[in-house]
Design an enzyme around this catalytic site. Sequence first.
Site, PDB file in Angstrom:
ATOM      1  N   TYR A   1     -38.768  51.543   6.045  1.00  0.00           N
ATOM      2  CA  TYR A   1     -37.477  51.434   5.349  1.00  0.00           C
ATOM      3  C   TYR A   1     -37.515  50.187   4.485  1.00  0.00           C
ATOM      4  O   TYR A   1     -37.432  49.068   4.986  1.00  0.00           O
ATOM      5  CB  TYR A   1     -36.361  51.399   6.407  1.00  0.00           C
ATOM      6  CG  TYR A   1     -34.947  51.228   5.893  1.00  0.00           C
ATOM      7  CD1 TYR A   1     -34.618  51.276   4.541  1.00  0.00           C
ATOM      8  CD2 TYR A   1     -33.903  51.025   6.802  1.00  0.00           C
ATOM      9  CE1 TYR A   1     -33.316  51.123   4.113  1.00  0.00           C
ATOM     10  CE2 TYR A   1     -32.589  50.875   6.383  1.00  0.00           C
ATOM     11  CZ  TYR A   1     -32.306  50.914   5.039  1.00  0.00           C
ATOM     12  OH  TYR A   1     -31.006  50.756   4.621  1.00  0.00           O
TER      13      TYR A   1
ATOM     14  N   SER B   1     -35.110  51.891  -0.778  1.00  0.00           N
ATOM     15  CA  SER B   1     -33.778  51.447  -1.219  1.00  0.00           C
ATOM     16  C   SER B   1     -33.893  50.237  -2.130  1.00  0.00           C
ATOM     17  O   SER B   1     -33.539  49.108  -1.771  1.00  0.00           O
ATOM     18  CB  SER B   1     -32.891  51.112  -0.018  1.00  0.00           C
ATOM     19  OG  SER B   1     -32.647  52.273   0.730  1.00  0.00           O
TER      20      SER B   1
ATOM     21  N   LYS C   1     -38.317  55.242   3.200  1.00  0.00           N
ATOM     22  CA  LYS C   1     -36.961  55.225   2.654  1.00  0.00           C
ATOM     23  C   LYS C   1     -36.943  54.058   1.666  1.00  0.00           C
ATOM     24  O   LYS C   1     -37.050  52.896   2.057  1.00  0.00           O
ATOM     25  CB  LYS C   1     -35.909  55.008   3.744  1.00  0.00           C
ATOM     26  CG  LYS C   1     -34.506  54.911   3.147  1.00  0.00           C
ATOM     27  CD  LYS C   1     -33.425  54.565   4.149  1.00  0.00           C
ATOM     28  CE  LYS C   1     -32.103  54.390   3.402  1.00  0.00           C
ATOM     29  NZ  LYS C   1     -31.011  53.924   4.259  1.00  0.00           N
TER      30      LYS C   1
ATOM     31  N   SER D   1     -25.405  56.530   2.067  1.00  0.00           N
ATOM     32  CA  SER D   1     -24.074  56.599   2.678  1.00  0.00           C
ATOM     33  C   SER D   1     -23.161  57.581   1.952  1.00  0.00           C
ATOM     34  O   SER D   1     -22.296  58.192   2.573  1.00  0.00           O
ATOM     35  CB  SER D   1     -23.434  55.214   2.711  1.00  0.00           C
ATOM     36  OG  SER D   1     -23.291  54.711   1.404  1.00  0.00           O
TER      37      SER D   1
ATOM     38  N   GLY E   1     -33.031  55.628  -1.865  1.00  0.00           N
ATOM     39  CA  GLY E   1     -31.869  55.087  -1.176  1.00  0.00           C
ATOM     40  C   GLY E   1     -30.802  54.440  -2.038  1.00  0.00           C
ATOM     41  O   GLY E   1     -29.875  53.837  -1.511  1.00  0.00           O
TER      42      GLY E   1
ATOM     43  N   GLU F   1     -26.671  56.061  -6.673  1.00  0.00           N
ATOM     44  CA  GLU F   1     -26.246  56.218  -8.071  1.00  0.00           C
ATOM     45  C   GLU F   1     -27.433  56.395  -9.025  1.00  0.00           C
ATOM     46  O   GLU F   1     -27.249  56.692 -10.198  1.00  0.00           O
ATOM     47  CB  GLU F   1     -25.366  55.044  -8.513  1.00  0.00           C
ATOM     48  CG  GLU F   1     -25.995  53.668  -8.444  1.00  0.00           C
ATOM     49  CD  GLU F   1     -25.885  52.982  -7.094  1.00  0.00           C
ATOM     50  OE1 GLU F   1     -25.853  51.735  -7.079  1.00  0.00           O
ATOM     51  OE2 GLU F   1     -25.834  53.669  -6.042  1.00  0.00           O
TER      52      GLU F   1
ATOM     53  N   THR G   1     -28.417  50.582   7.782  1.00  0.00           N
ATOM     54  CA  THR G   1     -27.488  49.639   7.160  1.00  0.00           C
ATOM     55  C   THR G   1     -26.052  50.146   7.276  1.00  0.00           C
ATOM     56  O   THR G   1     -25.164  49.439   7.771  1.00  0.00           O
ATOM     57  CB  THR G   1     -27.840  49.449   5.671  1.00  0.00           C
ATOM     58  OG1 THR G   1     -29.204  49.022   5.572  1.00  0.00           O
ATOM     59  CG2 THR G   1     -26.935  48.422   5.016  1.00  0.00           C
ATOM     60  N   THR G   2     -25.828  51.387   6.856  1.00  0.00           N
ATOM     61  CA  THR G   2     -24.480  51.971   6.902  1.00  0.00           C
ATOM     62  C   THR G   2     -23.959  52.051   8.332  1.00  0.00           C
ATOM     63  O   THR G   2     -22.766  51.929   8.576  1.00  0.00           O
ATOM     64  CB  THR G   2     -24.504  53.387   6.283  1.00  0.00           C
ATOM     65  OG1 THR G   2     -25.055  53.293   4.965  1.00  0.00           O
ATOM     66  CG2 THR G   2     -23.115  53.996   6.201  1.00  0.00           C
TER      67      THR G   2
ATOM     68  N   VAL H   1     -31.792  59.222   1.159  1.00  0.00           N
ATOM     69  CA  VAL H   1     -31.012  58.764   2.309  1.00  0.00           C
ATOM     70  C   VAL H   1     -29.919  57.870   1.755  1.00  0.00           C
ATOM     71  O   VAL H   1     -30.217  56.938   1.006  1.00  0.00           O
ATOM     72  CB  VAL H   1     -31.853  57.916   3.295  1.00  0.00           C
ATOM     73  CG1 VAL H   1     -31.013  57.538   4.517  1.00  0.00           C
ATOM     74  CG2 VAL H   1     -33.116  58.622   3.716  1.00  0.00           C
TER      75      VAL H   1
END
Length: 306
Positions: A143, A175, A173, A218, A199, A202, A51-52, A216
């Site tokens: 993912y 997220s 992964k 950004s 993922g 925060e 994505t990043t 994982v």
Amino acid sequence: SMAPRKKLQGLVAATVTPMTPDGQINLSVIRQYVDYLVSKQNVKNIFVNGTTGEGLALSIQERKQLAEEWVRQGKDKLDHVIIHVGALSLPGSQELARHAAAIGASGIAVIAPFFFKPTSKDELLAFLREVASEAPAVPFYYYHIPPLTGVKIRVEELLDGIKEQIPTFQGVKFSDTDLLDLAQCINKNGGEEFVFLYGVDEQLLSALAIGANGAVGSTYNYLGQKTNMMLQAFAQHDLALARKYQFLTGEFLNFVIKLGFGVAQTKAVMTFVSGIPMGPPRLPLVKASEEFIAKAKAKLDSIDGK
């Protein structure tokens, strides 16, 4: 076959794809980028073309060129170079998987296709299996990113019996904010040696508390050092210190999310933190405003002192 590697754990930076001012991929700065991650952030694993990295906005050819350059520059410097090979078409994804295997990537990852979507575990598994089988010696990761794919099939369900279908399956992964799903995955598959990489940067501390092996994201491009300190504090059972570092990541992200924060803004942050020109994003994303950059820089500087 590849030499046995360390188990994938700890921080994995989801790499930005550097571009020239006119929007072409810029392979010339990737060597510098690898050195920056290792020396400045103490991050030795990367997740490429996700994505990043604007993976789905790149052509197959561009994705191959980037994968090759990251693998080449990461050799002897990085522990793991995971290439995201997910695509909207099965042949595209298979072509990328074969290529990743040929260049010696340490793993491949695949998102659920999200235009024509799989509606059941069996449909999703069939797609993943057809991709993974093109790289039979390469560790395979699913993912899971329902906020972007709209594919909400629970990972707990997907993992049930997955090794029989995909012998190369190594982990996920994850997220998503559904920590119950993640907890069930870890609870049921703990003995399997699967890797669960979280993922949502925060919320990493929460995921570590229920047994995630790493992350994982950004932010590990520019907050890798601080997050490594959080992992260390957590490993030493110093929860108060671990929270301090998680709150710093949260303070920064909470601030920038209110300004409008996405891949374009991550590129801008990476440019001013690393000094490496990451360039603009690709349309439909538009580059971060000067106002955003000034505010984000001031916020990051204020956190840096903490």
